[in-house]
Design an enzyme around this catalytic site. Structure first.
Site, short mmCIF file in Angstrom:
data_model
loop_
_atom_site.label_atom_id
_atom_site.label_comp_id
_atom_site.label_asym_id
_atom_site.label_seq_id
_atom_site.Cartn_x
_atom_site.Cartn_y
_atom_site.Cartn_z
N ASP A 127 0.85 -1.19 0.00
CA ASP A 127 0.00 0.00 0.00
C ASP A 127 0.89 1.24 0.00
O ASP A 127 2.12 1.15 -0.17
CB ASP A 127 -1.04 -0.05 1.14
CG ASP A 127 -0.42 0.14 2.53
OD1 ASP A 127 0.81 0.35 2.63
OD2 ASP A 127 -1.17 0.09 3.51
N CYS A 155 2.59 -3.73 3.94
CA CYS A 155 1.77 -2.55 4.27
C CYS A 155 2.42 -1.93 5.51
O CYS A 155 3.61 -2.16 5.76
CB CYS A 155 0.29 -2.92 4.45
SG CYS A 155 -0.10 -4.03 5.80
N THR A 193 1.94 -2.55 8.72
CA THR A 193 2.30 -3.61 9.68
C THR A 193 2.53 -4.96 9.02
O THR A 193 3.09 -5.87 9.65
CB THR A 193 1.15 -3.81 10.68
OG1 THR A 193 -0.03 -4.15 9.93
CG2 THR A 193 0.91 -2.56 11.50
N HIS A 241 7.62 -25.12 7.27
CA HIS A 241 6.54 -25.87 7.93
C HIS A 241 5.13 -25.55 7.44
O HIS A 241 4.24 -26.38 7.57
CB HIS A 241 6.58 -25.61 9.45
CG HIS A 241 7.73 -26.30 10.13
ND1 HIS A 241 7.85 -26.38 11.49
CD2 HIS A 241 8.81 -26.95 9.62
CE1 HIS A 241 8.95 -27.04 11.81
NE2 HIS A 241 9.57 -27.38 10.69
N HIS A 297 4.33 -32.03 8.24
CA HIS A 297 3.88 -30.65 8.03
C HIS A 297 2.82 -30.58 6.93
O HIS A 297 1.91 -29.76 6.98
CB HIS A 297 5.07 -29.75 7.69
CG HIS A 297 6.14 -29.81 8.74
ND1 HIS A 297 5.92 -29.41 10.03
CD2 HIS A 297 7.41 -30.29 8.70
CE1 HIS A 297 7.03 -29.61 10.75
NE2 HIS A 297 7.94 -30.14 9.96
C1 RB5 Z 1 -2.46 2.17 6.60
O1 RB5 Z 1 -2.55 3.32 7.40
C2 RB5 Z 1 -2.33 0.94 7.49
O2 RB5 Z 1 -3.55 0.70 8.15
C3 RB5 Z 1 -1.91 -0.27 6.67
O3 RB5 Z 1 -0.73 0.01 6.00
C4 RB5 Z 1 -1.66 -1.55 7.43
O4 RB5 Z 1 -0.79 -1.38 8.47
C5 RB5 Z 1 -2.85 -2.34 7.79
O5 RB5 Z 1 -2.76 -3.45 8.34
#
Ligand code: RB5
Length: 150
Positions: A8, A66, A68, A99, A134
């Site tokens: 993203d 993204c 996280t 695995h 596995h």
């Molecule tokens: C975007 O602000 C953020 O929500 C996205 O990049 C991500 O971390 C979502 O899981």
């Protein structure tokens, strides 16, 4: 091996650097977007694109980034038969490859730095699924999916 990359708006630069890194290691890299850090996009769209490209046989594996790594991997995991794992360090990345038969590795641009991200990619791509016991466990994951996809 042909590898698809998706991200993203939070991860445009990291994706670019990771694609250059993997190209340098001999992988054929395909960019499924996003392309512009100034335009906000919704992470499920890129997660879906890369997951469907694997399902359709366009690419063998994928890298999703993204903020996280969580949202984009959740989206990818909704495509039947696709297994995506979020890993913030190399040990988990190695183990999910061995695995879980994961086709997609995900991580967060707001969580890991460039060098850690490269180590995660190395750990994921330099290891292979071990099969055996596995495979039986992965088959159980597939069975859960099939139960609810009828
Ligand atoms: C975007 O602000 C953020 O929500 C996205 O990049 C991500 O971390 C979502 O899981």
């Amino acid at each position: 091996m042909k590898v698809g990359f998706g991200c993203d708006h939070t991860a445009i630069d990291l994706k670019k650097e990771m694609m250059e890194y993997m190209t340098g290691k001999g992988y054929e890299c395909v960019d499924y977007g996003a392309f512009d850090a100034t335009v906000r996009v919704d992470y499920p769209d890129q997660g879906q694109k890369v997951a469907e490209a694997i399902k359709d046989g366009e690419i063998e594996k994928g890298v999703l980034i993204c903020g996280t790594g969580i949202g984009i991997s959740l989206a990818a995991n909704k495509v039947p038969g696709i297994r995506a794992a979020v890993c913030s360090e190399p040990y988990s990345a190695m183990m999910t490859s061995k695995h879980n038969a994961t086709q997609i590795i995900a991580f967060g641009a707001r969580v890991v730095g460039n060098e850690m991200a490269k180590m995660i990619l190395d750990a994921f791509f330099d290891n292979e699924f071990e099969g055996g016991r596995h495979a039986e466990r992965v088959a159980k994951i597939t069975a859960i999916e099939e139960k609810y996809n009828k």
